[in-house]
Design a protein around this motif. Sequence first.
Motif, mmCIF file in Angstrom:
data_model
loop_
_atom_site.group_PDB
_atom_site.id
_atom_site.type_symbol
_atom_site.label_atom_id
_atom_site.label_comp_id
_atom_site.label_asym_id
_atom_site.label_seq_id
_atom_site.Cartn_x
_atom_site.Cartn_y
_atom_site.Cartn_z
ATOM 1 N N ALA A 74 -65.041 0.333 -5.564
ATOM 2 C CA ALA A 74 -64.084 0.762 -4.479
ATOM 3 C C ALA A 74 -63.027 -0.309 -4.393
ATOM 4 C CB ALA A 74 -65.094 0.893 -3.216
ATOM 5 N N ILE A 75 -63.212 -1.544 -4.523
ATOM 6 C CA ILE A 75 -62.083 -2.522 -4.088
ATOM 7 C C ILE A 75 -61.363 -2.672 -5.199
ATOM 8 C CG2 ILE A 75 -61.777 -4.922 -3.872
ATOM 9 C CD1 ILE A 75 -64.418 -5.254 -2.525
ATOM 10 N N ALA A 76 -61.628 -2.751 -6.278
ATOM 11 C CA ALA A 76 -60.555 -2.993 -7.514
ATOM 12 C C ALA A 76 -60.740 -1.942 -8.798
ATOM 13 C CB ALA A 76 -61.330 -4.056 -8.312
ATOM 14 N N GLY A 77 -61.475 -0.628 -8.626
ATOM 15 C CA GLY A 77 -61.625 0.354 -9.612
ATOM 16 C C GLY A 77 -62.489 -0.161 -10.617
ATOM 17 N N PRO A 78 -62.792 0.621 -11.669
ATOM 18 C CA PRO A 78 -63.514 0.227 -12.769
ATOM 19 C C PRO A 78 -63.260 -1.010 -13.550
ATOM 20 C CG PRO A 78 -62.938 2.663 -12.754
ATOM 21 C CD PRO A 78 -61.967 1.915 -11.766
ATOM 22 N N ILE A 79 -64.036 -1.826 -13.406
ATOM 23 C CA ILE A 79 -63.800 -3.308 -14.073
ATOM 24 C C ILE A 79 -64.878 -3.403 -15.435
ATOM 25 C CG2 ILE A 79 -63.786 -5.777 -14.021
ATOM 26 C CD1 ILE A 79 -61.747 -4.472 -12.561
ATOM 27 N N ALA A 80 -64.528 -3.271 -16.470
ATOM 28 C CA ALA A 80 -65.358 -3.219 -17.673
ATOM 29 C C ALA A 80 -65.908 -4.414 -18.162
ATOM 30 C CB ALA A 80 -64.939 -2.424 -18.682
ATOM 31 N N PHE A 81 -66.911 -4.684 -18.643
ATOM 32 C CA PHE A 81 -67.329 -5.832 -19.468
ATOM 33 C C PHE A 81 -67.967 -7.080 -18.581
ATOM 34 C CE2 PHE A 81 -64.422 -4.013 -22.591
ATOM 35 C CZ PHE A 81 -65.479 -3.827 -23.484
ATOM 36 N N LEU A 82 -67.421 -7.337 -17.211
ATOM 37 C CA LEU A 82 -67.853 -8.369 -16.193
ATOM 38 C C LEU A 82 -69.196 -8.366 -16.143
ATOM 39 C CD1 LEU A 82 -66.418 -10.920 -15.417
ATOM 40 C CD2 LEU A 82 -65.955 -9.770 -13.344
ATOM 41 N N VAL B 217 -83.842 -4.956 -14.882
ATOM 42 C CA VAL B 217 -84.730 -3.651 -14.532
ATOM 43 C C VAL B 217 -85.057 -2.585 -15.645
ATOM 44 C CG1 VAL B 217 -83.071 -2.156 -13.738
ATOM 45 C CG2 VAL B 217 -85.445 -2.143 -12.603
ATOM 46 N N THR B 218 -83.793 -2.462 -16.415
ATOM 47 C CA THR B 218 -84.009 -1.750 -17.648
ATOM 48 C C THR B 218 -84.678 -2.520 -18.974
ATOM 49 O OG1 THR B 218 -81.491 -2.137 -18.237
ATOM 50 C CG2 THR B 218 -82.370 -0.273 -16.666
ATOM 51 N N ARG B 219 -84.675 -3.633 -18.796
ATOM 52 C CA ARG B 219 -85.023 -4.472 -20.119
ATOM 53 C C ARG B 219 -84.195 -4.151 -21.268
ATOM 54 N NH1 ARG B 219 -90.206 -3.337 -18.192
ATOM 55 N NH2 ARG B 219 -90.859 -1.841 -19.831
ATOM 56 N N ASN B 220 -82.842 -3.822 -20.897
ATOM 57 C CA ASN B 220 -81.749 -3.630 -21.895
ATOM 58 C C ASN B 220 -80.872 -4.716 -21.965
ATOM 59 O OD1 ASN B 220 -79.850 -2.548 -23.408
ATOM 60 N ND2 ASN B 220 -79.678 -0.406 -22.113
ATOM 61 N N PRO B 221 -80.403 -5.445 -22.752
ATOM 62 C CA PRO B 221 -79.414 -6.437 -22.787
ATOM 63 C C PRO B 221 -78.085 -5.814 -22.816
ATOM 64 C CG PRO B 221 -80.156 -6.259 -24.871
ATOM 65 C CD PRO B 221 -81.175 -5.299 -24.060
ATOM 66 N N LEU B 222 -77.750 -4.710 -23.092
ATOM 67 C CA LEU B 222 -76.505 -4.112 -22.786
ATOM 68 C C LEU B 222 -76.183 -2.959 -21.853
ATOM 69 C CD1 LEU B 222 -75.927 -2.894 -26.864
ATOM 70 C CD2 LEU B 222 -75.191 -4.992 -25.612
ATOM 71 N N ALA B 223 -76.945 -3.159 -20.756
ATOM 72 C CA ALA B 223 -76.923 -2.345 -19.534
ATOM 73 C C ALA B 223 -75.884 -3.257 -18.782
ATOM 74 C CB ALA B 223 -78.159 -2.316 -18.632
ATOM 75 N N GLU B 224 -74.916 -2.187 -18.200
ATOM 76 C CA GLU B 224 -73.721 -2.743 -17.439
ATOM 77 C C GLU B 224 -73.778 -1.893 -16.209
ATOM 78 O OE1 GLU B 224 -70.797 -0.925 -17.067
ATOM 79 O OE2 GLU B 224 -71.424 0.822 -18.373
#
Length: 362
Positions: free
Chosen positions: A277-285, A107-114
């Motif tokens: 909410a379940i696991a807290g902030p999970i980066a990179f996945l 939706v953002t056309r940004n390959p680094l969006a997370e």
Amino acid sequence: MLVAQETGAPVGGTEPPPPRPPGPRRRILSAAVALTALLATLTVLSLLVGTGSSPVARAWDFLMGDPSARADAQLRLAVLDVRLPRTLAAVLVGVSLGAAGCLLQAVTRNPLAETGLLGVNSGAALGVVIGLTYFGVRSSYALLGWALAGGMAASAVVLLLAASGRGAASPLRLVLAGSALGATFHGMTSYVLLSTQSTFDTFRYWTIGSLAGLKTSDTYPLIPLIVIGLLVAFGSARPLAALALGDDGARALGHRPGLIRVVVAGAVTLLAGSAVAIAGPIAFLGLLAPHAARAVTGPRMAAQLALSALIAADVMIAADIFARVAIRPWETPVSVLLAFVGGPLLIWIARSRRLSTAGGTA
């Protein structure tokens, strides 16, 4: 001539054409089957392996219904009350983050969006801190509710900021509003933590990102939200494919770009908010899984969503298994393991020549 025909040799010196590579649909189907089989295998392995002293063979007997294993109260506790809830949580978190990351990059056309782009992570953190500090929340179920509420509130504010003024919510507005609100919420969270040190230990455990200590009752209420988010995501696949052509191209095909972004942002909020909410902030996945899926599917949006969810679920549950056995009898937070893998991969993606086209092909 006759000898050549009887022996099967090519006639007239011509060679048979080389075999054609498998078509894209066959390749996608093969990848989906392989990833599903891997997920099933990892799910069983997750039920067999833990930080405790229960042997893998005894856990296998328990799963197979062996009467003596079923009568072991300690083994029942380990498999059903400890490993089963976190296995379910790992699958739900992986699927949610993989699909949410794929939606955001499209939706953002940004390959680094997370998944932190809409302020979901920072909003969830602020919600947890407010619940701990001002409402005396201590149970994991209540923390889950505050985290989900904070993430959804942050995403709603980002949408309002991005859609304010003239025109609809554009990718640039979404990114700027999410970054600004994320920084603001992070500052507010830090202020509350510094002024009330008693909540710091609980918050520190939540924000590091882990699946340890979860109960099945903690995840069941979020399953409907995740299902709704996935249904909206797959329902938006065709409009997102049109949006990849640009706003003018999407309008020419009868779509409304602003409405597409709002709907997709709502799905991302449900998926990412539930996962945080379940696991807290999970980066990179949520950043890496769509790239791996796109390498197989190309510009096919529905296939990207499905493979991204499967890849993220496989990686999440594999990381959780390794987190239990890496430094026995203690556990390594799963977010730490994902950061070790995700950091170098993110550097490789940033240096890739295809970076500029990775998001646009979504």
